[in-house]
Enzyme design. Structure first.
Site, PDB file in Angstrom:
ATOM      1  CD  GLN A 125      46.259  20.247  65.629  1.00 48.22           C
ATOM      2  OE1 GLN A 125      47.401  20.689  65.520  1.00 48.22           O
ATOM      3  NE2 GLN A 125      45.882  19.134  65.043  1.00 48.22           N
ATOM      4  NE  ARG A 170      41.731  19.292  66.737  1.00 47.40           N
ATOM      5  CZ  ARG A 170      41.782  19.506  68.035  1.00 47.40           C
ATOM      6  NH1 ARG A 170      40.882  20.313  68.619  1.00 47.40           N
ATOM      7  NH2 ARG A 170      42.681  18.947  68.794  1.00 47.40           N
ATOM      8  N   GLY A 171      40.111  16.177  67.328  1.00 45.85           N
ATOM      9  CA  GLY A 171      40.160  15.877  68.760  1.00 45.85           C
ATOM     10  C   GLY A 171      39.334  14.615  68.993  1.00 45.85           C
ATOM     11  CB  ALA A 172      40.219  11.356  70.499  1.00 44.05           C
ATOM     12  CG  ASP A 198      44.038  11.199  69.262  1.00 42.77           C
ATOM     13  OD1 ASP A 198      44.758  12.027  69.833  1.00 42.77           O
ATOM     14  OD2 ASP A 198      43.129  11.494  68.462  1.00 42.77           O
TER      15      ASP A 198
HETATM   16  O1  MRU Z   1      44.758  15.592  64.787  1.00 44.76           O
HETATM   17  P1  MRU Z   1      43.897  16.026  65.934  1.00 44.76           P
HETATM   18  O2  MRU Z   1      43.817  17.508  66.103  1.00 44.76           O
HETATM   19  O3  MRU Z   1      42.542  15.362  65.905  1.00 44.76           O
HETATM   20  O4  MRU Z   1      44.648  15.463  67.215  1.00 44.76           O
HETATM   21  C1  MRU Z   1      44.093  15.710  68.483  1.00 44.76           C
HETATM   22  C2  MRU Z   1      44.954  15.242  69.586  1.00 44.76           C
HETATM   23  O5  MRU Z   1      45.963  14.624  69.393  1.00 44.76           O
HETATM   24  C3  MRU Z   1      44.460  15.483  70.970  1.00 44.76           C
HETATM   25  O6  MRU Z   1      45.530  15.656  71.835  1.00 44.76           O
HETATM   26  C4  MRU Z   1      43.672  14.267  71.417  1.00 44.76           C
HETATM   27  O7  MRU Z   1      42.647  13.981  70.516  1.00 44.76           O
HETATM   28  C5  MRU Z   1      43.117  14.426  72.752  1.00 44.76           C
HETATM   29  S1  MRU Z   1      41.689  15.497  72.668  1.00 44.76           S
HETATM   30  C6  MRU Z   1      40.951  15.663  74.099  1.00 44.76           C
END
Ligand code: MRU
Length: 364
Positions: free
Chosen positions: A210, A65-67, A251
Site C-alpha cells: 500500500q 481498503r483503508g478503514a 483501523d
Molecule cells: O489492509 P488495509 O490496506 O485496509 O489497511 C489499511 C491501514 O492499515 C490504514 O493505515 C488504516 O486503515 C488507516 S486509513 C486512513
C-alpha cells in the site's frame, strides 16, 4: 460484480488523476463503483458492485481498503441492500442478512461496523413505503462527513509539524483509504500547502505494498516528494535523525488509546520512541471503539498465508514453509505522542483524555 473501465497499463509512467478527484468509492446509477486498489498504479480499473454481497466480497478481496473507505463503501452497500429488498414482505430480514454479510467482510476496521450502525438507524427511520431516498441521503452524508473530518484533521495535524517537514508514514492513509483527502496523508497535504513538506518517506508495506504503490501514487501525481523504503529500513532511517515525525492512521482505537493499524506500525512506534521522534496517530472519531477497553480486545485480521509466501502470484518461499499473516498490530497508547482527530488533538492519549475529547464540543 463486473469491470467496466480499464485504463492504459503502467509502463514506468504514472497515471494522472488529481488527488481531489480520486474517489475510492462512488455511488453511481447502477451500483457502487470502486477504484480497484489491487492493480494501482499499473492500471486504473473500476469495479461495479450491484448488490450488498458484491460489495462485501470487494471489501474482503481488497478492491477497496483503508478503514474509512471501507466504512463509506459499506454504507453504500447497505443502500443496495435496501433497494434490493424494497417492497418484499420480508424486507427487514433480507436487509439484516445483507448487513450481516457486510459486517463480516473484514474484522479489524471498526469504521465498517460503525458505518453499518449509522445506516441501520437511517433504515429504521426511513419511510417504510419508500426507504431508498432517505437511506441514500444518509449514505451520501456519511461519505461527505468523512471528507470534511479529514480536512479538519489535516489542519490540526499540520500545526504539529515544522516547516519543510520530513515525515515517515506507513501503509496508505490517503484519498484512497478514506472518503477522500486522507487522514495521516491528509496531514501531509495540509502541511504541504501551509509550510511545505521536504520529504515523505513511505514504508513499502508488505505484502500488499500500500505504501510503495498507493501512497507513492497519490504523492507523485500531486507533485509531492516521496521516497519509498523497505519496511525493515525504518530503524536505520530514524537513526539518521532525518525524520521530524512519524504519521500513521488507525483501523481501530481502543477506549484507552491503544491503536490497531497496519502490521509494522507497532515496530515503528517503538523505533520512533527510541530515537526521540514524535509518533502521531491521525484518525476520525468514528475509529475510537468504546466497546474495546484496551488493544487486547481488538480483533486482528489474519489473511491467507499465500499473500506472504508469494509475490504477485509468483511463489518465492519453499513448499512446506508456513506464514503468519496477521495484517494489523496494536501500538500501546503509551507510545503515541498525539492522537489527531477532527474533534481535537490529544497528547499522550489515555482513557480519561479520550473520554473528555468525546464529550467535548467540536470547534473549527
Ligand atoms: O489492509 P488495509 O490496506 O485496509 O489497511 C489499511 C491501514 O492499515 C490504514 O493505515 C488504516 O486503515 C488507516 S486509513 C486512513
Amino acid at each position: 460484480m463486473n469491470f467496466f473501465f480499464v485504463s492504459r497499463a503502467f509502463g514506468g509512467c504514472v497515471v494522472e488523476i488529481p488527488y481531489d478527484k480520486v474517489r475510492a468509492v462512488e455511488l453511481v446509477a447502477d451500483g457502487v463503483r470502486l477504484l480497484d486498489q489491487r492493480v494501482l498504479p499499473g492500471s486504473v480499473r473500476y469495479e461495479l458492485c450491484r448488490s450488498a454481497p458484491e460489495v462485501a466480497r470487494a471489501i474482503a478481496d481488497m478492491v477497496v481498503r483503508g478503514a474509512p473507505a471501507i466504512g463509506v463503501t459499506a454504507a453504500y452497500g447497505a443502500l443496495l441492500a435496501v433497494r434490493d429488498a424494497r417492497g418484499s414482505s420480508d424486507f427487514r430480514a433480507r436487509v439484516d442478512r445483507d448487513l450481516a454479510v457486510l459486517r463480516a467482510s473484514r474484522p479489524t476496521a471498526v469504521n465498517l461496523a460503525w458505518a453499518l450502525a449509522v445506516m441501520e438507524k437511517a433504515i429504521a427511520a426511513a419511510p417504510a413505503d419508500d426507504p431508498g431516498p432517505a437511506v441514500e441521503a444518509a449514505a451520501r452524508a456519511l461519505h461527505a462527513e468523512d471528507i470534511a473530518a479529514n480536512r479538519r484533521m489535516g489542519a490540526r495535524g499540520a500545526d504539529l509539524l515544522p516547516a519543510d517537514a520530513r515525515v515517515l508514514t506507513h501503509c496508505n492513509t490517503g484519498a484512497l483509504a478514506t472518503g477522500g483527502y486522507g487522514t495521516a496523508l491528509g496531514v501531509v497535504r495540509a502541511a504541504a500547502a501551509q509550510r511545505g513538506v521536504a520529504m515523505v518517506y513511505a514504508d513499502e508495506t508488505r505484502p500488499w505494498l500500500q505504501g510503495a504503490r498507493l501512497t507513492a501514487w497519490e504523492l507523485v501525481t500531486e507533485g509531492l516528494p516521496v521516497t519509498i523504503l523497505a519496511d525493515g529500513a525504518a530503524g536505520a532511517l530514524l537513526r539518521t535523525g532525518q525524520i521530524d515525525a512519524v504519521l500513521v492512521g488507525a483501523d481501530r482505537i481502543a477506549a484507552n488509546g491503544d491503536t490497531a493499524n497496519k502490521i509494522g506500525t507497532y515496530g515503528l512506534a517503538v523505533l520512533a520512541r527510541h530515537h526521540g521522534v514524535p509518533f502521531f496517530v491521525v484518525a476520525p472519531m468514528s475509529t475510537i471503539d468504546d466497546r474495546c477497553p484496551s488493544g487486547a480486545d481488538i480483533p486482528i485480521e489474519e489473511r491467507a498465508p499465500d499473500e506472504l509466501l508469494a509475490c504477485q502470484g509468483v511463489r518465492h518461499s519453499p513448499e512446506g514453509a508456513r506464514a503468519w499473516n496477521a495484517v494489523f498490530d496494536v501500538t500501546p497508547a503509551s507510545l503515541v505522542d498525539a492522537l489527531v482527530t477532527e474533534q481535537g488533538v490529544v497528547e499522550r492519549p489515555t482513557a480519561e483524555a479520550i473520554r473528555v475529547l468525546k464529550a467535548s464540543v467540536m470547534r473549527p
